[in-house]
Scaffold this motif. Sequence first.
Motif, PDB file in Angstrom:
ATOM      1  N   ARG A   1      38.570   6.487 -26.774  1.00 60.31           N
ATOM      2  CA  ARG A   1      39.868   6.839 -26.199  1.00 60.31           C
ATOM      3  C   ARG A   1      39.767   7.268 -24.739  1.00 60.31           C
ATOM      4  O   ARG A   1      40.748   7.752 -24.164  1.00 60.31           O
ATOM      5  CB  ARG A   1      40.532   7.957 -27.015  1.00 60.31           C
ATOM      6  CG  ARG A   1      40.929   7.528 -28.418  1.00 60.31           C
ATOM      7  CD  ARG A   1      41.896   8.506 -29.077  1.00 60.31           C
ATOM      8  NE  ARG A   1      41.326   9.848 -29.197  1.00 60.31           N
ATOM      9  CZ  ARG A   1      41.761  10.905 -28.521  1.00 60.31           C
ATOM     10  NH1 ARG A   1      42.734  10.780 -27.655  1.00 60.31           N
ATOM     11  NH2 ARG A   1      41.206  12.088 -28.705  1.00 60.31           N
ATOM     12  N   THR A   2      38.624   7.080 -24.119  1.00 57.87           N
ATOM     13  CA  THR A   2      38.448   7.471 -22.719  1.00 57.87           C
ATOM     14  C   THR A   2      39.047   6.424 -21.787  1.00 57.87           C
ATOM     15  O   THR A   2      38.842   5.221 -21.965  1.00 57.87           O
ATOM     16  CB  THR A   2      36.967   7.656 -22.393  1.00 57.87           C
ATOM     17  OG1 THR A   2      36.416   8.649 -23.265  1.00 57.87           O
ATOM     18  CG2 THR A   2      36.781   8.096 -20.952  1.00 57.87           C
ATOM     19  N   VAL A   3      39.775   6.901 -20.789  1.00 60.39           N
ATOM     20  CA  VAL A   3      40.332   6.044 -19.746  1.00 60.39           C
ATOM     21  C   VAL A   3      39.549   6.295 -18.464  1.00 60.39           C
ATOM     22  O   VAL A   3      39.310   7.448 -18.086  1.00 60.39           O
ATOM     23  CB  VAL A   3      41.835   6.331 -19.520  1.00 60.39           C
ATOM     24  CG1 VAL A   3      42.394   5.442 -18.412  1.00 60.39           C
ATOM     25  CG2 VAL A   3      42.609   6.117 -20.810  1.00 60.39           C
ATOM     26  N   PHE A   4      39.123   5.222 -17.799  1.00 53.84           N
ATOM     27  CA  PHE A   4      38.305   5.319 -16.585  1.00 53.84           C
ATOM     28  C   PHE A   4      39.183   5.054 -15.365  1.00 53.84           C
ATOM     29  O   PHE A   4      39.727   3.961 -15.201  1.00 53.84           O
ATOM     30  CB  PHE A   4      37.151   4.323 -16.643  1.00 53.84           C
ATOM     31  CG  PHE A   4      36.264   4.494 -17.840  1.00 53.84           C
ATOM     32  CD1 PHE A   4      35.296   5.476 -17.879  1.00 53.84           C
ATOM     33  CD2 PHE A   4      36.415   3.677 -18.956  1.00 53.84           C
ATOM     34  CE1 PHE A   4      34.484   5.645 -18.988  1.00 53.84           C
ATOM     35  CE2 PHE A   4      35.609   3.831 -20.068  1.00 53.84           C
ATOM     36  CZ  PHE A   4      34.647   4.825 -20.092  1.00 53.84           C
ATOM     37  N   TRP A   5      39.293   6.063 -14.520  1.00 53.82           N
ATOM     38  CA  TRP A   5      40.053   5.949 -13.270  1.00 53.82           C
ATOM     39  C   TRP A   5      39.037   5.746 -12.144  1.00 53.82           C
ATOM     40  O   TRP A   5      38.324   6.672 -11.757  1.00 53.82           O
ATOM     41  CB  TRP A   5      40.889   7.203 -13.039  1.00 53.82           C
ATOM     42  CG  TRP A   5      41.936   7.415 -14.098  1.00 53.82           C
ATOM     43  CD1 TRP A   5      41.753   7.889 -15.359  1.00 53.82           C
ATOM     44  CD2 TRP A   5      43.335   7.145 -13.982  1.00 53.82           C
ATOM     45  NE1 TRP A   5      42.938   7.934 -16.039  1.00 53.82           N
ATOM     46  CE2 TRP A   5      43.929   7.492 -15.223  1.00 53.82           C
ATOM     47  CE3 TRP A   5      44.144   6.654 -12.952  1.00 53.82           C
ATOM     48  CZ2 TRP A   5      45.301   7.356 -15.447  1.00 53.82           C
ATOM     49  CZ3 TRP A   5      45.511   6.526 -13.183  1.00 53.82           C
ATOM     50  CH2 TRP A   5      46.071   6.866 -14.409  1.00 53.82           C
ATOM     51  N   HIS A   6      38.968   4.536 -11.623  1.00 50.70           N
ATOM     52  CA  HIS A   6      37.894   4.143 -10.724  1.00 50.70           C
ATOM     53  C   HIS A   6      38.184   4.552  -9.282  1.00 50.70           C
ATOM     54  O   HIS A   6      39.301   4.386  -8.773  1.00 50.70           O
ATOM     55  CB  HIS A   6      37.676   2.633 -10.795  1.00 50.70           C
ATOM     56  CG  HIS A   6      37.157   2.182 -12.125  1.00 50.70           C
ATOM     57  ND1 HIS A   6      35.811   2.132 -12.412  1.00 50.70           N
ATOM     58  CD2 HIS A   6      37.795   1.786 -13.253  1.00 50.70           C
ATOM     59  CE1 HIS A   6      35.649   1.712 -13.655  1.00 50.70           C
ATOM     60  NE2 HIS A   6      36.831   1.494 -14.188  1.00 50.70           N
ATOM     61  N   VAL A   7      37.142   5.094  -8.640  1.00 50.40           N
ATOM     62  CA  VAL A   7      37.184   5.461  -7.230  1.00 50.40           C
ATOM     63  C   VAL A   7      36.569   4.299  -6.432  1.00 50.40           C
ATOM     64  O   VAL A   7      35.471   3.849  -6.736  1.00 50.40           O
ATOM     65  CB  VAL A   7      36.407   6.764  -6.979  1.00 50.40           C
ATOM     66  CG1 VAL A   7      36.484   7.154  -5.507  1.00 50.40           C
ATOM     67  CG2 VAL A   7      36.956   7.886  -7.863  1.00 50.40           C
ATOM     68  N   GLU A   8      37.288   3.822  -5.445  1.00 47.52           N
ATOM     69  CA  GLU A   8      36.853   2.640  -4.695  1.00 47.52           C
ATOM     70  C   GLU A   8      35.663   2.965  -3.794  1.00 47.52           C
ATOM     71  O   GLU A   8      35.718   3.914  -3.009  1.00 47.52           O
ATOM     72  CB  GLU A   8      38.004   2.105  -3.838  1.00 47.52           C
ATOM     73  CG  GLU A   8      37.627   0.872  -3.021  1.00 47.52           C
ATOM     74  CD  GLU A   8      38.746   0.412  -2.115  1.00 47.52           C
ATOM     75  OE1 GLU A   8      38.503  -0.490  -1.294  1.00 47.52           O
ATOM     76  OE2 GLU A   8      39.856   0.969  -2.214  1.00 47.52           O
ATOM     77  N   PRO A   9      34.565   2.199  -3.870  1.00 46.73           N
ATOM     78  CA  PRO A   9      33.433   2.425  -2.963  1.00 46.73           C
ATOM     79  C   PRO A   9      33.699   1.821  -1.582  1.00 46.73           C
ATOM     80  O   PRO A   9      34.150   0.671  -1.470  1.00 46.73           O
ATOM     81  CB  PRO A   9      32.278   1.703  -3.667  1.00 46.73           C
ATOM     82  CG  PRO A   9      32.945   0.618  -4.460  1.00 46.73           C
ATOM     83  CD  PRO A   9      34.294   1.136  -4.859  1.00 46.73           C
ATOM     84  N   ARG A  10      33.422   2.595  -0.563  1.00 46.86           N
ATOM     85  CA  ARG A  10      33.555   2.119   0.821  1.00 46.86           C
ATOM     86  C   ARG A  10      32.257   2.443   1.556  1.00 46.86           C
ATOM     87  O   ARG A  10      31.814   3.597   1.550  1.00 46.86           O
ATOM     88  CB  ARG A  10      34.739   2.783   1.517  1.00 46.86           C
ATOM     89  CG  ARG A  10      36.090   2.356   0.942  1.00 46.86           C
ATOM     90  CD  ARG A  10      37.241   3.003   1.666  1.00 46.86           C
ATOM     91  NE  ARG A  10      38.527   2.599   1.096  1.00 46.86           N
ATOM     92  CZ  ARG A  10      39.699   3.096   1.460  1.00 46.86           C
ATOM     93  NH1 ARG A  10      39.748   4.043   2.413  1.00 46.86           N
ATOM     94  NH2 ARG A  10      40.812   2.677   0.892  1.00 46.86           N
ATOM     95  N   PRO A  11      31.622   1.458   2.176  1.00 44.44           N
ATOM     96  CA  PRO A  11      30.319   1.695   2.814  1.00 44.44           C
ATOM     97  C   PRO A  11      30.405   2.744   3.916  1.00 44.44           C
ATOM     98  O   PRO A  11      31.380   2.811   4.667  1.00 44.44           O
ATOM     99  CB  PRO A  11      29.954   0.315   3.382  1.00 44.44           C
ATOM    100  CG  PRO A  11      30.800  -0.658   2.629  1.00 44.44           C
ATOM    101  CD  PRO A  11      32.063   0.060   2.288  1.00 44.44           C
TER     102      PRO A  11
END
Length: 518
Positions: free
Chosen positions: A444-454
């Motif tokens: 039931r886990t929802v993953f809220w992704h953080v965008e990688p920026r170099p």
Amino acid sequence: MRERITYVQKLGDSLAPSAVTVDGGTIRGPEVHAAREDRLTIALDELPPELRALLRSTQGLHIRWVGTVAYEAVSPLLARLPPGFHVLFPPIPSIVDDIASGSLCATLVKIFGDISCSGPAESFTSLPEGRLQYYQQLDSLSHFIQYAKDQLCRGSGSSCAARLDSLSKAASLDISYDASQQVLRITALWPYQRQLVHATSDARLRTEVGILSTDQPQTLEPHEVGISGLLTVLGQDSKPSPTMFAFASRHRDAESSFSAQFLSPTGLHPTLQLRLDSRKPPALSPSPDVEDADDADSRCAPYAYLTLPRTIFADKYQLSDPLFLASKNLTALRYTTQPVDLEAPEYVTPQWGSAVLVQLSPPSGLQPRGKQKQKQKQEQHLEQWTAEIPLHLRYLAPAPGGYSTIRVPYPAVFWACEADEGVEFPPSPFEKAHLGYDALFSPRTVFWHVEPRPAEGRLLVSSLTVPVLDVDKAGWVSAGTAAAVLAGFVWVAWKLLGVYLRDGYGAGRKVEGEKKRQ
């Protein structure tokens, strides 16, 4: 075989049906800002013999390749992994010995080229539930593109080869085998950019084209993603058909970003610093009018999932001290590959490396609270914070010049939030599973992704220059070591000889005899 081509635009963007022309097996439209996903579904009996034999002996095979160039993702195509070549493999116990003989790795080498695994028993590491994991840095799909041309484009003309060549600009490639349905799904993703709407069907394929965008109807549930747009089956439909649907999604957009770099000086115990531009947990409700900051604060936590090559590792004992972790803005080490040899050099380590899941801890006082004023929350949303992950280098093989460069891929950073009781996530057209870290959380886990920026340039890779033995000077080292050992031996022998010449061999017996008489 079946084919699905999907253009996914952002919220608010759309394409009128009149702007799209369908002529037999071809669809044409204007350029749009969108991400493009192509999925090819192949039945088991349509595959090459060696690949068919391998897949028949497995319960499933999941291969993910992610490019090193940073790209922008759009909902619902948000699931991320560290850049590189990932394999998840659940073997059947009765045939593990047969597969471990090298057929899996031999097939991977044949399809993808420079893959350095020797077999699951030697090169893979274990994940929960008995699954096996492999990772390797792989910058290009050139070998796979040539292999696919040889296997899929025989007698198909130049259009097949041209489409495969376009994979050189893809952001990711997924290859998943479903043993229950006995089908192989190959999915390629191109990043959000200007895309020309154009596709042509093949007589051997059923081709479906979707021009979609995210939507937020009033009936949308908090755990759902809304989609609307146009669908067309080439060779069957004379015009696009409007569509609208919603589905539960475990991968969402945290609407924030991060960068990663090693702190200087690095030494042999480098520290990877993650810099996040927001400390705010994701909004669990799709409606901006719902005040749920307290709820998100208690149900969500930020994580970093690292795939570390065998040249570098994390020490689980160092990451078990609560005070040390707090000083680095870390909460706990939630998972690490076992076992990890803390002393073995890189060139004698058989496994690919290690996977590490670290829970991050935003600095105290920066976490938003629902009872705070709205203005204060907006100001805090702009505040950056950092987390530091201590790592350790292994001894590397000698190299000319006395230095080697290693590359560590950016981790996947996300907020993991627990969905409401009773919420389920059935299979959907865009959902991705078997990512490695998803098995470390509840269903039931929802993953809220953080965008990688170099931090610099365009590559999602952090580089390190490591001192090693200079092979050009190794001869002097060997000679110097031999000379030092010889000199030490001569010195010890000289001292022993001096004692013998001064006291003689019988001196010891004489002293012993006197002691006995006393």
